[in-house]
Write an enzyme that holds these catalytic residues in place. Structure first.
Site, PDB file in Angstrom:
ATOM      1  N   CYS A  72       0.881  -1.162   0.000  1.00  9.19           N
ATOM      2  CA  CYS A  72       0.000   0.000   0.000  1.00  9.19           C
ATOM      3  C   CYS A  72       0.916   1.208   0.000  1.00  9.19           C
ATOM      4  O   CYS A  72       1.527   1.532   1.018  1.00  9.19           O
ATOM      5  CB  CYS A  72      -0.910  -0.011   1.230  1.00  9.19           C
ATOM      6  SG  CYS A  72      -2.088   1.344   1.267  1.00  9.19           S
TER       7      CYS A  72
ATOM      8  N   GLU B  76      -3.353   1.075  -6.220  1.00 15.63           N
ATOM      9  CA  GLU B  76      -2.490  -0.056  -6.536  1.00 15.63           C
ATOM     10  C   GLU B  76      -2.267  -0.055  -8.044  1.00 15.63           C
ATOM     11  O   GLU B  76      -2.978   0.641  -8.784  1.00 15.63           O
ATOM     12  CB  GLU B  76      -3.100  -1.385  -6.087  1.00 15.63           C
ATOM     13  CG  GLU B  76      -3.101  -1.616  -4.585  1.00 15.63           C
ATOM     14  CD  GLU B  76      -1.713  -1.805  -3.988  1.00 15.63           C
ATOM     15  OE1 GLU B  76      -0.712  -1.702  -4.731  1.00 15.63           O
ATOM     16  OE2 GLU B  76      -1.633  -2.045  -2.773  1.00 15.63           O
TER      17      GLU B  76
END
Length: 221
Positions: free
Chosen positions: A2, A105
């Protein structure tokens, strides 16, 4: 992994959500491309009262002589967090909540191009990540730092990335913060089905200099 966040909820709304006393120097939303080494808003608790305070996103172990004295630790793997020297003390005694509106992402396209995706909750509520924190005191001023706990991806998330942040339900906040007499390890798991929505966004977000709400606009087909 992340590695980029969005933070758009007002600080006073976050303080009310967590029933936490807000610091005066919280990062000012909105931020549609919050990057490692920037400040995030973090909820900590002493068992009696919660505080919402800023921390540098990028955990600095106590043995680093400078903030850049080793790898940038923005995530901590749930599978090894209790064993890694950098994290094991923090996961026992210094757990925190890290709210975000969403995160990015990437998948790979033609010629290994980085294709960004945006993840958020369909209801618009903040995602609340499990985090750990540490005060690094080798500089002129103590520096509060944190990392987001990640785990192996669910089948749905694995279509985009093989890992995902640990997201905590409201009922689990007291346990993670150490306010409840319960074990925190079972909370480090993938998000339940349906928690996220996702869509492709413009590769402009690949630059850490990019800003603005257009970064989370769904990419036209």
């Amino acid at each position: 992994m992340c590695g980029r966040l969005t933070l758009t909820h007002p600080n006073d709304a976050l303080a009310r959500l967590f029933d936490a006393a807000p610091a005066n120097d919280l990062p000012e939303p909105p931020n549609y491309n919050l990057c490692p080494t920037q400040d995030v808003s973090v909820v900590v608790s002493d068992g009696a009262r919660r505080a919402l305070r800023p921390m540098r996103w990028g955990f600095i172990p106590h043995w680093y002589k400078t903030p850049t004295g080793g790898p940038l630790l923005i995530n901590a793997r749930a599978e090894t967090i209790a064993e890694k020297p950098a994290f094991r003390a923090a996961v026992r005694a210094r757990r925190c909540l890290i709210p975000a509106a969403g995160f990015y992402e990437w998948t790979k396209g033609a010629d290994d191009a980085r294709l960004p995706w945006y993840f958020s909750r369909p209801d618009g509520a903040p995602l609340v990540f499990a985090g750990i924190w540490q005060i690094w005191d080798k500089g002129e001023d103590p520096l509060a730092t944190c990392a987001i706990v990640t785990t192996g991806a669910s089948d749905w998330m694995a279509e985009t990335h093989h890992r995902e942040p640990v997201v905590l339900a409201e009922a689990d906040w007291p346990t993670w913060l150490g306010e409840a007499d319960a074990k925190a390890a079972p909370l480090m798991k993938p998000a339940p089905e349906g928690l996220y929505q996702r869509w492709r966004v413009d590769p402009a977000v690949n630059s850490n200099r990019a800003h603005g709400p257009e970064l989370i606009t769904p990419l036209a087909a």
